[in-house]
Design a protein around this motif. Structure first.
Motif, PDB file in Angstrom:
ATOM      1  N   THR A 147       0.802  -1.219   0.000  1.00 34.20           N
ATOM      2  CA  THR A 147       0.000   0.000   0.000  1.00 34.20           C
ATOM      3  C   THR A 147       0.837   1.273   0.000  1.00 34.20           C
ATOM      4  O   THR A 147       0.307   2.364  -0.245  1.00 34.20           O
ATOM      5  N   ALA A 148       2.134   1.176   0.285  1.00 33.65           N
ATOM      6  CA  ALA A 148       2.939   2.369   0.557  1.00 33.65           C
ATOM      7  C   ALA A 148       3.008   3.326  -0.629  1.00 33.65           C
ATOM      8  O   ALA A 148       2.932   4.546  -0.467  1.00 33.65           O
ATOM      9  N   PHE A 149       3.165   2.786  -1.835  1.00 31.17           N
ATOM     10  CA  PHE A 149       3.319   3.632  -3.017  1.00 31.17           C
ATOM     11  C   PHE A 149       2.109   4.547  -3.218  1.00 31.17           C
ATOM     12  O   PHE A 149       2.229   5.645  -3.765  1.00 31.17           O
ATOM     13  N   HIS A 150       0.948   4.089  -2.751  1.00 28.04           N
ATOM     14  CA  HIS A 150      -0.286   4.850  -2.968  1.00 28.04           C
ATOM     15  C   HIS A 150      -0.561   5.882  -1.881  1.00 28.04           C
ATOM     16  O   HIS A 150      -1.584   6.579  -1.931  1.00 28.04           O
ATOM     17  N   GLN A 151       0.346   5.995  -0.931  1.00 30.24           N
ATOM     18  CA  GLN A 151       0.146   6.993   0.128  1.00 30.24           C
ATOM     19  C   GLN A 151       0.309   8.416  -0.393  1.00 30.24           C
ATOM     20  O   GLN A 151       0.029   9.377   0.330  1.00 30.24           O
ATOM     21  N   THR A 152       0.752   8.577  -1.628  1.00 28.55           N
ATOM     22  CA  THR A 152       0.835   9.916  -2.229  1.00 28.55           C
ATOM     23  C   THR A 152      -0.482  10.344  -2.881  1.00 28.55           C
ATOM     24  O   THR A 152      -0.581  11.471  -3.381  1.00 28.55           O
ATOM     25  N   MET A 153      -1.487   9.472  -2.882  1.00 30.53           N
ATOM     26  CA  MET A 153      -2.770   9.868  -3.444  1.00 30.53           C
ATOM     27  C   MET A 153      -3.346  11.049  -2.655  1.00 30.53           C
ATOM     28  O   MET A 153      -3.284  11.063  -1.422  1.00 30.53           O
ATOM     29  N   PRO A 154      -3.931  12.036  -3.344  1.00 32.97           N
ATOM     30  CA  PRO A 154      -4.565  13.136  -2.622  1.00 32.97           C
ATOM     31  C   PRO A 154      -5.827  12.667  -1.914  1.00 32.97           C
ATOM     32  O   PRO A 154      -6.409  11.630  -2.256  1.00 32.97           O
ATOM     33  N   ALA A 155      -6.255  13.450  -0.936  1.00 31.59           N
ATOM     34  CA  ALA A 155      -7.406  13.056  -0.120  1.00 31.59           C
ATOM     35  C   ALA A 155      -8.660  12.845  -0.952  1.00 31.59           C
ATOM     36  O   ALA A 155      -9.469  11.948  -0.664  1.00 31.59           O
ATOM     37  N   ASP A 156      -8.848  13.649  -2.001  1.00 25.81           N
ATOM     38  CA  ASP A 156     -10.068  13.477  -2.791  1.00 25.81           C
ATOM     39  C   ASP A 156     -10.030  12.228  -3.652  1.00 25.81           C
ATOM     40  O   ASP A 156     -11.050  11.824  -4.217  1.00 25.81           O
ATOM     41  N   ALA A 157      -8.856  11.582  -3.754  1.00 26.45           N
ATOM     42  CA  ALA A 157      -8.758  10.313  -4.470  1.00 26.45           C
ATOM     43  C   ALA A 157      -8.968   9.125  -3.543  1.00 26.45           C
ATOM     44  O   ALA A 157      -9.450   8.081  -3.980  1.00 26.45           O
ATOM     45  N   TYR A 158      -8.594   9.264  -2.276  1.00 26.14           N
ATOM     46  CA  TYR A 158      -8.718   8.102  -1.380  1.00 26.14           C
ATOM     47  C   TYR A 158      -9.932   8.146  -0.473  1.00 26.14           C
ATOM     48  O   TYR A 158     -10.197   7.193   0.261  1.00 26.14           O
ATOM     49  N   THR A 159     -10.714   9.197  -0.519  1.00 25.30           N
ATOM     50  CA  THR A 159     -11.864   9.331   0.383  1.00 25.30           C
ATOM     51  C   THR A 159     -13.133   8.811  -0.275  1.00 25.30           C
ATOM     52  O   THR A 159     -13.454   9.170  -1.414  1.00 25.30           O
ATOM     53  N   TYR A 160     -13.866   7.963   0.453  1.00 28.62           N
ATOM     54  CA  TYR A 160     -15.171   7.491  -0.008  1.00 28.62           C
ATOM     55  C   TYR A 160     -16.258   8.490   0.387  1.00 28.62           C
ATOM     56  O   TYR A 160     -16.107   9.240   1.362  1.00 28.62           O
ATOM     57  N   GLY A 161     -17.374   8.442  -0.328  1.00 29.82           N
ATOM     58  CA  GLY A 161     -18.514   9.295   0.015  1.00 29.82           C
ATOM     59  C   GLY A 161     -19.345   8.691   1.128  1.00 29.82           C
ATOM     60  O   GLY A 161     -20.572   8.547   1.004  1.00 29.82           O
ATOM     61  N   LEU A 162     -18.672   8.341   2.213  1.00 28.19           N
ATOM     62  CA  LEU A 162     -19.309   7.710   3.370  1.00 28.19           C
ATOM     63  C   LEU A 162     -19.324   8.701   4.518  1.00 28.19           C
ATOM     64  O   LEU A 162     -18.480   9.603   4.571  1.00 28.19           O
ATOM     65  N   GLU A 163     -20.251   8.549   5.429  1.00 30.76           N
ATOM     66  CA  GLU A 163     -20.345   9.455   6.581  1.00 30.76           C
ATOM     67  C   GLU A 163     -18.970   9.573   7.239  1.00 30.76           C
ATOM     68  O   GLU A 163     -18.351   8.583   7.612  1.00 30.76           O
ATOM     69  N   ALA A 164     -18.475  10.793   7.366  1.00 33.04           N
ATOM     70  CA  ALA A 164     -17.060  11.044   7.626  1.00 33.04           C
ATOM     71  C   ALA A 164     -16.571  10.495   8.960  1.00 33.04           C
ATOM     72  O   ALA A 164     -15.499   9.881   9.030  1.00 33.04           O
TER      73      ALA A 164
END
Length: 395
Positions: A147-164
């Protein structure tokens, strides 16, 4: 003649490679499997030959003893090629681990804590780490996380539309996987075309039994198709990939299927296998070519999903310099490669049918000279990437 020992541990098996630290050549590889069963099995391969052995292997610690015996009996000698470090593939690093990490007691506790996010993988990784530490107590052990390589994804790429607050409390977000492969291949592709990695926009297609796409901008992952688990994204060998979550609720209401059986259905009985009955892409493409309609449909579903992600990442990146196929299907199926990018000439993507059909084990370009986007096939080597990252930490 120093070397790095790379370990990929499962619940009842582990794979290993011994890699020369200077030349980066593989000196030996092997598999110890059926651990805990009545009769275990071990294989060991070097440039001099292939050996197999069946015997009782009660646990991973005993398995490492079998591996060490194989080196002593069949070479290469661990005294002549002494490991300077042991690199471990660890599937899930959560949001805590974003680079290769020297394994300390605290790090091991954290890897165990992340087991609830990867219950089929992290506990097995931990078991392999402990057995390896017992076998090589004086060496540094390094965890390299999928998973480490993907830790550079911005928040809007890794966040689901789920209750925060619920998502934050339960650590529900997109993590991505196959990161070690995506990192290795994106760097190897840049080297092959002779351009700086930092200047390139790439779409890397890791197509194997498990499959994922990664948008790589300047050597950094900015989006990837797998999410909270490896189930999200492409249609795979036995996994559904993206599916309307309401389908799962509908299945539970109509069939009363339990959670474990539902998990089994989505991960082990769906995908290409569930659609066609075929486990191997080679069998599927042959059946589709012979006119089998079920296989044609399954292949169509598979390549359409790949094409959808390529289009999405072209939009996210604002265009691409390279599209790179890798892993078992990506490296070997000319049919999947051509169909996945068919009809995309208006986007600057044009496959050369002759180049695509030509068998070759090494990196190669399969696009036409006129193609704006260069399309490549680049073999992945996750073990070598783990060895490289391990050395960076251990030195």
């Amino acid at each position: 003649m120093a070397s790095v020992l790379v370990i990929n541990s499962g619940s009842s098996s582990f794979k290993y490679q011994l890699i020369d630290a200077d030349s980066e050549q593989r000196l030996a590889s092997g598999l110890v499997e059926r651990i805990g069963e009545t009769t275990g099995h071990a294989t060991h391969d070097t440039s001099d030959g292939h050996w197999e052995r069946s015997l009782g292997i009660p646990d991973h610690t005993a398995g490492f003893g079998v591996m060490i015996d194989a080196f002593a009996e069949h070479g290469p000698s661990l005294e002549e090629h002494p490991p300077v470090a042991v690199g471990h593939r660890v599937v899930h690093g959560g949001a805590r681990f974003f680079e290769p990490t020297l394994i300390t007691p605290l790090v091991l506790i954290n890897i165990e804590d992340l087991s609830e996010l990867a219950p089929l993988h992290n506990p097995a990784n931990v078991e392999g780490i402990r057995a390896a530490q017992a076998a090589f107590p004086d060496l540094p052990h390094v965890a390299v996380f999928d998973t480490a390589f993907h830790q550079t994804m911005p928040a809007d790429a890794y966040t689901y539309g789920l209750e925060a607050s619920l998502a934050e409390r339960l650590r529900i977000r997109r993590y991505g996987f196959h990161g070690t492969s995506h990192e290795f291949v994106s760097r190897a592709a840049a080297d092959f075309v002779g351009r700086p990695l930092a200047e390139l926009k790439q779409i890397v297609l890791h197509l194997g039994n498990g499959a994922s796409v990664c948008a790589v901008d300047g050597g950094r992952s900015v989006d990837t198709s797998m999410g909270f688990t490896p189930l999200e994204g492409l249609v795979m060998g036995t996994r559904t990939g993206d599916i309307d979550p309401a389908v799962l609720l509908y299945l539970q209401r109509k069939t009363r299927i339990g959670v474990d059986d539902l998990d089994d259905l989505l991960n082990k009985k769906s995908g290409i296998l569930g659609l066609s009955g075929h486990r191997d892409m080679r069998d599927l493409t042959r059946a589709a070519a012979s006119g089998d309609e079920t296989s044609r449909l399954a292949l169509g579903v598979y390549v359409r999903r790949v094409k959808r992600y390529v289009g999405a990442y072209l939009a996210e990146l604002g265009g691409a310099d390279l599209i790179v196929f890798t892993a078992g299907i990506g490296e070997n199926s000319s049919v999947v490669r051509e169909r996945s990018l068919a009809g995309m000439q208006s986007l600057g993507i044009e496959i050369d049918s002759n180049r695509n059909a030509m068998p070759n084990d090494g990196p190669r370009i399969i696009s036409t000279d006129a193609s704006v986007v260069t399309v490549l096939v680049v073999p992945t080597n996750e073990e070598l990437e783990i060895a490289r990252q391990t050395l960076r930490v251990a030195e």
